[in-house]
Design a protein around this motif. Structure first.
Motif, PDB file in Angstrom:
ATOM      1  N   ILE A   8       0.837  -1.201   0.000  1.00 17.27           N
ATOM      2  CA  ILE A   8       0.000   0.000   0.000  1.00 17.27           C
ATOM      3  C   ILE A   8       0.874   1.255   0.000  1.00 17.27           C
ATOM      4  O   ILE A   8       0.604   2.217  -0.723  1.00 17.27           O
ATOM      5  N   THR A   9       1.943   1.229   0.794  1.00 13.94           N
ATOM      6  CA  THR A   9       2.854   2.368   0.861  1.00 13.94           C
ATOM      7  C   THR A   9       3.493   2.629  -0.499  1.00 13.94           C
ATOM      8  O   THR A   9       3.586   3.781  -0.940  1.00 13.94           O
ATOM      9  N   LEU A  10       3.903   1.575  -1.182  1.00 15.45           N
ATOM     10  CA  LEU A  10       4.513   1.745  -2.504  1.00 15.45           C
ATOM     11  C   LEU A  10       3.505   2.291  -3.517  1.00 15.45           C
ATOM     12  O   LEU A  10       3.845   3.150  -4.338  1.00 15.45           O
ATOM     13  N   GLU A  11       2.254   1.829  -3.449  1.00 15.45           N
ATOM     14  CA  GLU A  11       1.216   2.354  -4.346  1.00 15.45           C
ATOM     15  C   GLU A  11       0.976   3.837  -4.088  1.00 15.45           C
ATOM     16  O   GLU A  11       0.870   4.627  -5.035  1.00 15.45           O
ATOM     17  N   LEU A  12       0.892   4.219  -2.805  1.00 22.36           N
ATOM     18  CA  LEU A  12       0.689   5.627  -2.458  1.00 22.36           C
ATOM     19  C   LEU A  12       1.877   6.471  -2.908  1.00 22.36           C
ATOM     20  O   LEU A  12       1.709   7.608  -3.368  1.00 22.36           O
ATOM     21  N   HIS A  13       3.077   5.924  -2.794  1.00 17.94           N
ATOM     22  CA  HIS A  13       4.285   6.640  -3.221  1.00 17.94           C
ATOM     23  C   HIS A  13       4.267   6.857  -4.734  1.00 17.94           C
ATOM     24  O   HIS A  13       4.533   7.962  -5.214  1.00 17.94           O
ATOM     25  N   GLN A  14       3.946   5.821  -5.480  1.00 22.88           N
ATOM     26  CA  GLN A  14       3.939   5.921  -6.939  1.00 22.88           C
ATOM     27  C   GLN A  14       2.905   6.926  -7.436  1.00 22.88           C
ATOM     28  O   GLN A  14       3.126   7.616  -8.426  1.00 22.88           O
ATOM     29  N   SER A  15       1.792   7.048  -6.723  1.00 26.35           N
ATOM     30  CA  SER A  15       0.737   7.979  -7.142  1.00 26.35           C
ATOM     31  C   SER A  15       1.013   9.413  -6.672  1.00 26.35           C
ATOM     32  O   SER A  15       0.312  10.337  -7.076  1.00 26.35           O
ATOM     33  N   GLY A  16       2.020   9.581  -5.789  1.00 26.36           N
ATOM     34  CA  GLY A  16       2.308  10.898  -5.250  1.00 26.36           C
ATOM     35  C   GLY A  16       1.523  11.227  -3.993  1.00 26.36           C
ATOM     36  O   GLY A  16       1.743  12.251  -3.349  1.00 26.36           O
ATOM     37  N   GLU A  17       0.604  10.343  -3.633  1.00 23.09           N
ATOM     38  CA  GLU A  17      -0.255  10.573  -2.475  1.00 23.09           C
ATOM     39  C   GLU A  17       0.507  10.494  -1.152  1.00 23.09           C
ATOM     40  O   GLU A  17       0.211  11.209  -0.203  1.00 23.09           O
ATOM     41  N   LEU A  18       1.502   9.618  -1.088  1.00 18.38           N
ATOM     42  CA  LEU A  18       2.247   9.420   0.161  1.00 18.38           C
ATOM     43  C   LEU A  18       2.930  10.710   0.606  1.00 18.38           C
ATOM     44  O   LEU A  18       2.822  11.108   1.768  1.00 18.38           O
ATOM     45  N   LYS A  19       3.591  11.383  -0.319  1.00 17.42           N
ATOM     46  CA  LYS A  19       4.281  12.633   0.023  1.00 17.42           C
ATOM     47  C   LYS A  19       3.285  13.673   0.533  1.00 17.42           C
ATOM     48  O   LYS A  19       3.535  14.337   1.544  1.00 17.42           O
ATOM     49  N   SER A  20       2.147  13.805  -0.115  1.00 14.20           N
ATOM     50  CA  SER A  20       1.116  14.754   0.317  1.00 14.20           C
ATOM     51  C   SER A  20       0.620  14.427   1.717  1.00 14.20           C
ATOM     52  O   SER A  20       0.461  15.316   2.555  1.00 14.20           O
ATOM     53  N   MET A  21       0.377  13.129   1.976  1.00 16.34           N
ATOM     54  CA  MET A  21      -0.094  12.707   3.291  1.00 16.34           C
ATOM     55  C   MET A  21       0.944  13.018   4.365  1.00 16.34           C
ATOM     56  O   MET A  21       0.613  13.522   5.443  1.00 16.34           O
ATOM     57  N   MET A  22       2.208  12.718   4.060  1.00 18.01           N
ATOM     58  CA  MET A  22       3.274  12.949   5.023  1.00 18.01           C
ATOM     59  C   MET A  22       3.469  14.445   5.302  1.00 18.01           C
ATOM     60  O   MET A  22       3.639  14.854   6.450  1.00 18.01           O
ATOM     61  N   GLU A  23       3.424  15.248   4.243  1.00 16.32           N
ATOM     62  CA  GLU A  23       3.580  16.708   4.421  1.00 16.32           C
ATOM     63  C   GLU A  23       2.452  17.277   5.251  1.00 16.32           C
ATOM     64  O   GLU A  23       2.676  18.112   6.128  1.00 16.32           O
ATOM     65  N   ALA A  24       1.227  16.833   5.001  1.00 18.05           N
ATOM     66  CA  ALA A  24       0.077  17.315   5.754  1.00 18.05           C
ATOM     67  C   ALA A  24       0.188  16.927   7.231  1.00 18.05           C
ATOM     68  O   ALA A  24      -0.081  17.732   8.126  1.00 18.05           O
ATOM     69  N   ALA A  25       0.618  15.692   7.487  1.00 22.05           N
ATOM     70  CA  ALA A  25       0.761  15.229   8.871  1.00 22.05           C
ATOM     71  C   ALA A  25       1.865  16.004   9.574  1.00 22.05           C
ATOM     72  O   ALA A  25       1.707  16.409  10.741  1.00 22.05           O
ATOM     73  N   ALA A  26       2.970  16.248   8.895  1.00 24.52           N
ATOM     74  CA  ALA A  26       4.090  16.988   9.505  1.00 24.52           C
ATOM     75  C   ALA A  26       3.684  18.445   9.783  1.00 24.52           C
ATOM     76  O   ALA A  26       4.083  19.013  10.793  1.00 24.52           O
ATOM     77  N   ALA A  27       2.876  19.027   8.916  1.00 22.72           N
ATOM     78  CA  ALA A  27       2.456  20.422   9.083  1.00 22.72           C
ATOM     79  C   ALA A  27       1.551  20.575  10.300  1.00 22.72           C
ATOM     80  O   ALA A  27       1.536  21.639  10.933  1.00 22.72           O
ATOM     81  N   LYS A  28       0.803  19.543  10.646  1.00 25.96           N
ATOM     82  CA  LYS A  28      -0.107  19.589  11.796  1.00 25.96           C
ATOM     83  C   LYS A  28       0.620  19.413  13.126  1.00 25.96           C
ATOM     84  O   LYS A  28       0.097  19.755  14.171  1.00 25.96           O
ATOM     85  N   GLN A  29       1.823  18.813  13.085  1.00 23.92           N
ATOM     86  CA  GLN A  29       2.564  18.512  14.301  1.00 23.92           C
ATOM     87  C   GLN A  29       3.165  19.787  14.890  1.00 23.92           C
ATOM     88  O   GLN A  29       3.837  20.526  14.188  1.00 23.92           O
ATOM     89  N   PRO A  30       2.902  20.071  16.163  1.00 24.64           N
ATOM     90  CA  PRO A  30       3.516  21.262  16.772  1.00 24.64           C
ATOM     91  C   PRO A  30       5.029  21.105  16.842  1.00 24.64           C
ATOM     92  O   PRO A  30       5.542  19.997  16.976  1.00 24.64           O
ATOM     93  N   GLU A  31       5.730  22.207  16.734  1.00 27.82           N
ATOM     94  CA  GLU A  31       7.182  22.198  16.803  1.00 27.82           C
ATOM     95  C   GLU A  31       7.644  21.755  18.184  1.00 27.82           C
ATOM     96  O   GLU A  31       7.104  22.198  19.189  1.00 27.82           O
TER      97      GLU A  31
END
Length: 110
Positions: free
Chosen positions: A85-108
């Motif tokens: 599933i992770t590889l499929e999300l990576h190939q579609s570009g979705e994984l990076k978007s998900m990771m960026e969104a999650a990192a942006a929500k995390q307080p410093e």
């Protein structure tokens, strides 16, 4: 602390965490290697737990989200799945978007 509470803290305390056999630098199985590489390719920091070094987590993680195999990847506190599933999300570009969104929500930290 109960092992399921420790897992819950790790999952909820990190924007992205992979439970894998080995480490991203020294994976101990091909599935963990491919999943960790997909996460690394996204250029978003992520946490990892080497399940081979923590027998309690190795034994109990499958109960946490009812997912029987390793690796397990959690983004924003939710199980996204394992290697395929992770590889499929990576190939579609979705994984990076998900990771960026999650990192942006995390307080410093600090």
């Amino acid at each position: 602390m109960d092992v399921l509470e420790r897992i819950d803290q790790q999952v909820k305390g990190n924007p992205v965490v992979i439970y894998m056999k080995g480490t991203p630098q020294f994976p101990q199985c091909g599935f963990s290697m491919r999943a960790a590489q997909a996460l690394s390719d996204c250029s978003v920091p992520f946490a990892f737990v080497n399940v081979l070094q923590d027998p309690e987590i190795f034994e109990n993680l499958p109960r946490y989200a009812d997912w029987p195999t390793f690796p397990q990847i959690y983004v924003a506190g939710e199980l996204i799945g394992g290697c395929d599933i992770t590889l499929e999300l990576h190939q579609s570009g979705e994984l990076k978007s998900m990771m960026e969104a999650a990192a942006a929500k995390q307080p410093e930290a600090g």
